[in-house]
Design a protein around this motif. Structure first.
Motif, mmCIF file in Angstrom:
data_model
loop_
_atom_site.group_PDB
_atom_site.id
_atom_site.type_symbol
_atom_site.label_atom_id
_atom_site.label_comp_id
_atom_site.label_asym_id
_atom_site.label_seq_id
_atom_site.Cartn_x
_atom_site.Cartn_y
_atom_site.Cartn_z
ATOM 1 N N ILE A 188 -37.413 5.527 -12.407
ATOM 2 C CA ILE A 188 -38.787 4.775 -11.833
ATOM 3 C C ILE A 188 -39.655 6.299 -11.134
ATOM 4 O O ILE A 188 -40.441 5.979 -11.321
ATOM 5 N N ARG A 189 -39.540 7.753 -11.554
ATOM 6 C CA ARG A 189 -40.245 8.161 -11.216
ATOM 7 C C ARG A 189 -41.545 8.207 -12.684
ATOM 8 O O ARG A 189 -42.368 8.299 -12.703
ATOM 9 N N LYS A 190 -41.375 7.418 -13.608
ATOM 10 C CA LYS A 190 -41.771 7.222 -14.990
ATOM 11 C C LYS A 190 -42.542 6.080 -14.569
ATOM 12 O O LYS A 190 -44.538 5.948 -14.044
ATOM 13 N N GLU A 191 -42.203 5.478 -13.853
ATOM 14 C CA GLU A 191 -43.378 3.971 -13.319
ATOM 15 C C GLU A 191 -44.112 3.921 -11.765
ATOM 16 O O GLU A 191 -44.702 3.395 -12.006
ATOM 17 N N TYR A 192 -43.472 5.221 -11.600
ATOM 18 C CA TYR A 192 -44.447 5.918 -10.207
ATOM 19 C C TYR A 192 -45.888 6.775 -10.762
ATOM 20 O O TYR A 192 -46.671 5.752 -9.782
ATOM 21 N N LYS A 193 -45.442 7.505 -10.981
ATOM 22 C CA LYS A 193 -46.793 8.046 -12.365
ATOM 23 C C LYS A 193 -48.088 6.524 -12.822
ATOM 24 O O LYS A 193 -48.786 6.380 -12.598
ATOM 25 N N ASP A 194 -46.921 5.633 -13.403
ATOM 26 C CA ASP A 194 -47.753 4.360 -13.625
ATOM 27 C C ASP A 194 -48.536 3.451 -12.749
ATOM 28 O O ASP A 194 -49.417 3.180 -13.033
ATOM 29 N N TRP A 195 -47.517 3.522 -11.490
ATOM 30 C CA TRP A 195 -48.183 2.701 -10.464
ATOM 31 C C TRP A 195 -49.307 3.457 -9.939
ATOM 32 O O TRP A 195 -50.376 2.688 -8.963
ATOM 33 N N LEU A 196 -49.072 4.414 -9.751
ATOM 34 C CA LEU A 196 -50.013 5.444 -9.097
ATOM 35 C C LEU A 196 -51.393 5.540 -9.498
ATOM 36 O O LEU A 196 -52.790 4.993 -9.312
#
Length: 563
Positions: free
Chosen positions: A303-311
């Motif tokens: 989820i941390r990785k996806e959060y960075k992609d989403w930003l």
């Protein structure tokens, strides 16, 4: 009739002496777990029910079900899973019927929904449930989704304990049967053939967010009632379909949690999401949407990785907010325009008397809102300036009236909304308004949704408008896609004004842009019931025929020539 296996008597409980229930409640109540507002209300709701109703907690059944966990790959139930499982399968009324017959479990993606479904399904097939012919049916929009939890149980039966399970089960790739209870476990899709012969004890609806209406749910549950203790479970993450089953169930659950209904009708309302979209930037808040997250470090890393992609790319990773965090893709990314632009559009209008214009109508429902929008245009080369006059009618007998929060009476005093105390809004009222407008402005043409054309076309033809001569234009979704860039530009450049009209600000602010085919966008409601879009959609319809507004030309008088 099925009975409980425990000798515990039915009684009211100010204190719930069942660790499988109370562990999660205490985590929420003590703040040891970052719970969303709905979870805090859920804990209070459960305690309120036990304190006010005579209930049986079947502890023998809990212990016997718990012994099955050793066969499952996850081995341990998380606190929220134990709490829900016991409330749903092991708590009974004084008469022996389940206290909660309809489980609503909406949590963030990755929380272990399919494993939870698999365990419930396995347990209810067995003799511990105490009901013969208690069929378990998992339903989903796709076969792949419907099979996931079924396959989890199939793999357990095929695993290292295969010979042991042979004594009590028979199974293949489409059906699992407990030979002691004659209870069957099957997966089903929305195909009509898959509904034939159902006699479900429990129907589990997986990924409810994909259901646009209740039709299939109704059909799937018509086979219930043939055996004791019928149940339903609605399991899902959030999704991209609005005004469907998911949103309706969230609204129902909120009313139960807020104590607005005296009878919860057997619904067990468990919904997890962020309380506010801004909380996504605080990693500690993520467990509000996913109560399994504190126990799954690998999931947190993902989820941390996806959060960075989403930003970096919110529009390309919209599922992160919707499915991981339980909040549909952020309004900032897909809002029609900013609040600042809406306030700028509320500036004073010039004198439009005698000017040419076109009319957009939104006739979505005559027992709710109806809206009209007169669009005027000034064109200076490639630049266009737009002016609008809006008027709406609201039916005071609308079934959504209690959900609509803005000050309708104040808007009525401003003259932008007309309140109609009838079973529906008479078409004649709209026609009278159009006739009055035609006495002031030159209304060249009318645009109306293609599906609503039949409601009003005869009355419009009586005013001299006709689809044959293109003074009535039937609007389709493809028109909206083409006109969206024009509307966006008008807001962005400040080249649209509709006067001091709070209703138009409200209608527009309730609308969102949704990606559609070939890089285009379509307009949808941000929220299905209480936030209406009718005035904005009437404006969109008018924009679709803006080219039928003649250009305003200034008359230039030649100086007198004397001979």
């Amino acid at each position: 009739m099925a009975t409980t296996s425990s000798r515990a008597r039915a009684r009211k409980r100010k204190q719930i002496r069942c660790p499988q229930i109370t562990e999660y409640l205490r985590l929420v109540e003590t703040g040891k777990y970052n719970a969303c507002e709905r979870q805090v209300k859920f804990a209070a709701y459960v305690r309120r029910v036990f304190a006010s109703e005579e209930l049986i907690i079947d502890t023998d059944r809990i212990d016997r079900y718990g012994r099955f966990l050793k066969y499952f790959p996850f081995d341990v139930f998380f606190p929220w899973e134990w709490c829900l499982f016991v409330l749903f399968t092991c708590v009974f009324r004084k008469d022996g019927t389940p206290r909660w017959t309809d489980l609503v479990c909406f949590i963030g993606r990755g929380g272990g929904k399919n494993g939870f479904i698999a365990f419930i399904s396995f347990c209810l097939l067995t003799a511990v449930n105490g009901v013969r012919n208690y069929d378990v049916d998992i339903c989903a929009n796709s076969e792949e989704q419907a099979k996931r939890s079924f396959d989890d149980v199939w793999e357990i039966l095929e695993g290292r304990n295969r010979l042991k399970f042979k004594k009590g089960f028979r199974w293949n790739r489409t059906e699992i049967t407990n030979t002691t209870t004659n209870s069957r476990f099957k997966y089903r899709t929305n195909s009509p053939k898959s509904k034939d012969g159902m006699r479900s004890g429990i129907v589990i609806f997986d990924e409810v967010h994909a259901y646009t209406d209740w039709s299939n749910i109704t059909v799937f549950t018509t086979g219930q009632g043939k055996c004791p203790h019928p149940r339903r479970a609605f399991i899902s993450s959030n999704g991209n379909i609005r005004d469907g089953v998911y949103d309706t169930m969230v609204e129902l659950c909120d009313r139960i949690l807020d104590g607005e209904v005296e009878d919860d009708n057997g619904y067990l309302p468990f919904i997890c999401s962020l309380d506010d979209a801004e909380e996504v930037h605080d990693e500690a808040m993520w467990e509000k949407a996913n109560p399994s997250l504190p126990y799954l470090p690998n999931l947190r890393l993902q989820i941390r990785k996806e959060y960075k992609d989403w930003l970096v790319n919110p529009s390309g990773n919209a599922d992160f907010m919707t499915k991981r965090m339980g909040i549909p893709q952020g309004d900032k990314e897909f809002e029609v325009t900013t609040w600042e632009n809406l306030k700028r559009a509320s500036r004073e209008l010039p004198d439009l008397e005698g000017r040419s214009c076109v009319l957009g109508l939104d006739f979505a429902r005559k027992d709710d809102f109806l809206s009209a929008f007169l669009l005027f245009r000034d064109k200076d080369g490639a630049a266009e300036e737009f002016y609008g006059i809006h008027h709406s009618w609201f039916c005071l007998n609308s079934r959504d009236r209690s959900r609509i929060k803005p000050p309708l009476e104040e808007w009525a005093k401003l003259g932008v909304v007309e309140l109609v105390d009838e079973v529906e809004i008479p078409t004649s009222r709209v026609i009278q308004w159009i006739e009055a407008a035609r006495n002031i402005y030159d209304v060249e043409a009318v645009a109306i949704d293609d599906y609503r054309y039949d409601i009003v076309h005869e009355e419009l033809e009586g005013l001299g408008y006709s689809a044959k001569d293109h003074t009535i234009e039937r609007i389709r979704p493809s028109h909206h896609m083409r006109v969206q860039p024009v509307i966006n530009s008008a807001f962005t450049t400040g080249r649209i004004a509709w006067g001091e009209d709070p209703a138009m600000r409200w209608f527009t602010n309730n609308t969102k842009l949704v990606p559609f085919l070939n890089g285009n966008y379509k307009y949808e409601k941000i929220e299905p019931r209480g936030r209406k879009t009718d005035g904005f959609m009437a404006m969109v319809a008018a924009f679709c025929i803006r080219d039928q507004i003649p250009e305003q030309r200034e008359l230039v008088f030649m100086p007198a020539i004397t001979f």
